[in-house]
Design an enzyme around this catalytic site. Structure first.
Site, PDB file in Angstrom:
ATOM      1  N   ARG A  11      21.653   0.237  61.969  1.00 29.92           N
ATOM      2  CA  ARG A  11      21.379  -1.265  62.799  1.00 29.92           C
ATOM      3  C   ARG A  11      20.931  -0.892  64.319  1.00 29.92           C
ATOM      4  O   ARG A  11      20.038  -1.009  64.707  1.00 29.92           O
ATOM      5  CB  ARG A  11      22.861  -1.917  62.803  1.00 29.92           C
ATOM      6  CG  ARG A  11      22.716  -3.488  62.874  1.00 29.92           C
ATOM      7  CD  ARG A  11      22.855  -3.886  64.607  1.00 29.92           C
ATOM      8  NE  ARG A  11      23.916  -3.460  65.226  1.00 29.92           N
ATOM      9  CZ  ARG A  11      24.009  -3.813  66.689  1.00 29.92           C
ATOM     10  NH1 ARG A  11      23.038  -4.459  67.030  1.00 29.92           N
ATOM     11  NH2 ARG A  11      25.167  -3.484  67.105  1.00 29.92           N
ATOM     12  N   ASP A  12      22.108  -0.643  65.035  1.00 30.31           N
ATOM     13  CA  ASP A  12      21.741  -0.463  66.541  1.00 30.31           C
ATOM     14  C   ASP A  12      20.776   0.617  66.780  1.00 30.31           C
ATOM     15  O   ASP A  12      19.812   0.536  67.813  1.00 30.31           O
ATOM     16  CB  ASP A  12      22.819  -0.090  67.212  1.00 30.31           C
ATOM     17  CG  ASP A  12      22.676  -0.462  68.854  1.00 30.31           C
ATOM     18  OD1 ASP A  12      21.596  -1.159  69.152  1.00 30.31           O
ATOM     19  OD2 ASP A  12      23.904  -0.576  69.519  1.00 30.31           O
ATOM     20  N   HIS A 202      31.977   1.004  71.514  1.00 31.28           N
ATOM     21  CA  HIS A 202      30.579   1.014  71.347  1.00 31.28           C
ATOM     22  C   HIS A 202      30.034   1.386  72.654  1.00 31.28           C
ATOM     23  O   HIS A 202      29.739   0.552  73.425  1.00 31.28           O
ATOM     24  CB  HIS A 202      30.010  -0.439  70.789  1.00 31.28           C
ATOM     25  CG  HIS A 202      28.348   0.027  70.432  1.00 31.28           C
ATOM     26  ND1 HIS A 202      27.948   0.178  69.196  1.00 31.28           N
ATOM     27  CD2 HIS A 202      27.432  -0.260  71.323  1.00 31.28           C
ATOM     28  CE1 HIS A 202      26.580   0.284  69.263  1.00 31.28           C
ATOM     29  NE2 HIS A 202      26.410  -0.053  70.436  1.00 31.28           N
ATOM     30  N   HIS A 204      26.849   3.547  75.071  1.00 33.60           N
ATOM     31  CA  HIS A 204      25.361   4.236  74.852  1.00 33.60           C
ATOM     32  C   HIS A 204      25.050   5.216  76.019  1.00 33.60           C
ATOM     33  O   HIS A 204      26.126   5.281  76.901  1.00 33.60           O
ATOM     34  CB  HIS A 204      24.156   3.093  75.437  1.00 33.60           C
ATOM     35  CG  HIS A 204      24.224   2.163  74.017  1.00 33.60           C
ATOM     36  ND1 HIS A 204      22.940   1.652  73.864  1.00 33.60           N
ATOM     37  CD2 HIS A 204      25.034   1.117  73.673  1.00 33.60           C
ATOM     38  CE1 HIS A 204      23.035   0.893  72.726  1.00 33.60           C
ATOM     39  NE2 HIS A 204      24.213   0.373  72.545  1.00 33.60           N
ATOM     40  N   CYS A 235      19.212  -1.909  72.821  1.00 32.93           N
ATOM     41  CA  CYS A 235      19.121  -3.508  72.445  1.00 32.93           C
ATOM     42  C   CYS A 235      17.825  -4.014  72.761  1.00 32.93           C
ATOM     43  O   CYS A 235      17.330  -3.612  74.212  1.00 32.93           O
ATOM     44  CB  CYS A 235      20.258  -4.039  73.168  1.00 32.93           C
ATOM     45  SG  CYS A 235      20.230  -5.956  73.144  1.00 32.93           S
ATOM     46  N   ASN A 244      21.959   4.841  71.664  1.00 33.25           N
ATOM     47  CA  ASN A 244      23.474   5.015  71.437  1.00 33.25           C
ATOM     48  C   ASN A 244      24.048   6.564  71.885  1.00 33.25           C
ATOM     49  O   ASN A 244      23.192   7.313  72.021  1.00 33.25           O
ATOM     50  CB  ASN A 244      23.939   4.781  70.105  1.00 33.25           C
ATOM     51  CG  ASN A 244      23.586   3.265  69.735  1.00 33.25           C
ATOM     52  OD1 ASN A 244      24.552   2.305  69.640  1.00 33.25           O
ATOM     53  ND2 ASN A 244      22.148   2.957  69.362  1.00 33.25           N
TER      54      ASN A 244
END
Length: 301
Positions: A11-12, A202, A204, A235, A244
């Site tokens: 996903r990310d 979460h 980065h 993002c 990430n």
């Protein structure tokens, strides 16, 4: 305290890549990670494929997985309609995302944070209809690319809003990777002090503090931390957001019970193959170290 690593590569991790992966390849990665022992995965997003092309095929990925596999998988959602569509395909774990800052929420979702909060009870009801779980995911919990530093009180107001009652966890996102360990420890600690839901961090690695911030979050009470293979990701609606925190770096630091040197080597090779396929650089320092170290070190690949 047992800390869970959730891999968010699909996903990310994929959001900023210019080369979408076929559904079959995504399913293969899911099964490879689960086979290695990774306990939780984020496998896709219900974001519009015309806005985030790499998320195309998420519903097909869900349909290809078994119910047992889907028990360990999370889907990014932002509206009740997202929940309904993903649930129909077979998903049962939903990460409902909104931003602490209005300007990022508008850029990311096309609506205000207040509107996203107002829609959450309906999303919760739809998830309950299929015995599903919904995480409350708060993006830009530390800084926003449009508004700058986000006051912790703004995040806590969202956490304590009664419309979030029924969510299973609180996900605190350092969307831009600009936070430092002291800030992360402070916000996670304050959140844990006012709310009893488990906390997911979460992070980065934009400024090189991904692992340090994750360890600070764990020390303050977080029970889950997110990472992606090779530090892939970012993002598309947050200028300045880089990859990430790398899954390899996190597991090398945390040494979860399921990890062995042999499995770590497999994880490093899985990441290397995927990144080469996508034409993306490998940002994992542990992965690079494993490939550069002598074989006398058991964690070398």
């Amino acid at each position: 305290m047992t800390v869970v690593l959730r891999d968010v590569t699909l996903r990310d991790g994929l959001q900023l890549t210019g080369k979408p992966l076929p559904v079959a390849r995504k399913v293969e990665i899911v099964r490879s990670l689960l086979a290695l022992g990774v306990p939780a995965l984020e496998i896709g997003s219900m974001a519009r494929p015309d806005l985030v092309p790499a998320m195309d095929g998420t519903l097909d990925v869900i349909r290809e997985l078994t119910p047992a596999e889907l028990e360990k998988c999370w889907i990014w959602v932002a509206t009740p309609r997202h929940v309904a569509r993903a649930a129909e395909a077979g998903a049962r774990n939903f990460q409902y995302c909104l931003s602490a800052s209005d300007k990022h929420n508008q850029a990311n979702l096309g609506r205000s944070t207040a509107d996203s909060l107002a829609a959450l009870p309906e999303a919760l009801a739809l998830a309950a209809d299929v015995s599903g779980e919904v995480q409350l995911c708060i993006a830009t919990a530390f800084t926003c690319p449009f508004e700058g530093e986000v006051p912790p009180g703004r995040v806590l107001d969202i956490v304590l809003d009664p419309r979030t009652d029924g969510t299973s966890d609180v996900v605190l996102c350092d969307t831009l990777g600009q936070a430092i360990p002291e800030q992360v420890h402070h916000l996670v600690g304050r959140t844990a002090a006012v709310d009893d839901r488990p906390i997911v961090y979460h992070g980065h690695d934009t400024w090189g503090l991904g692992v340090a911030n994750s360890l600070a979050a764990i020390d303050a009470g977080a029970t889950v931390v997110d990472g992606s293979l090779g530090g892939l990701g970012g993002c598309p609606f947050a200028p300045g957001a880089a990859g990430n925190t790398a899954t390899e770096d996190l597991v090398f630091a945390l040494r979860p019970d399921w990890l062995t040197p042999a499995k770590f080597g497999e994880l490093v090779r899985l990441a290397g193959g995927l990144l080469a396929e996508l034409g993306e650089p490998n940002r994992s320092r542990a992965g690079q170290g494993a490939q550069a170290s002598t074989t006398s070190f058991p964690w070398a690949s």
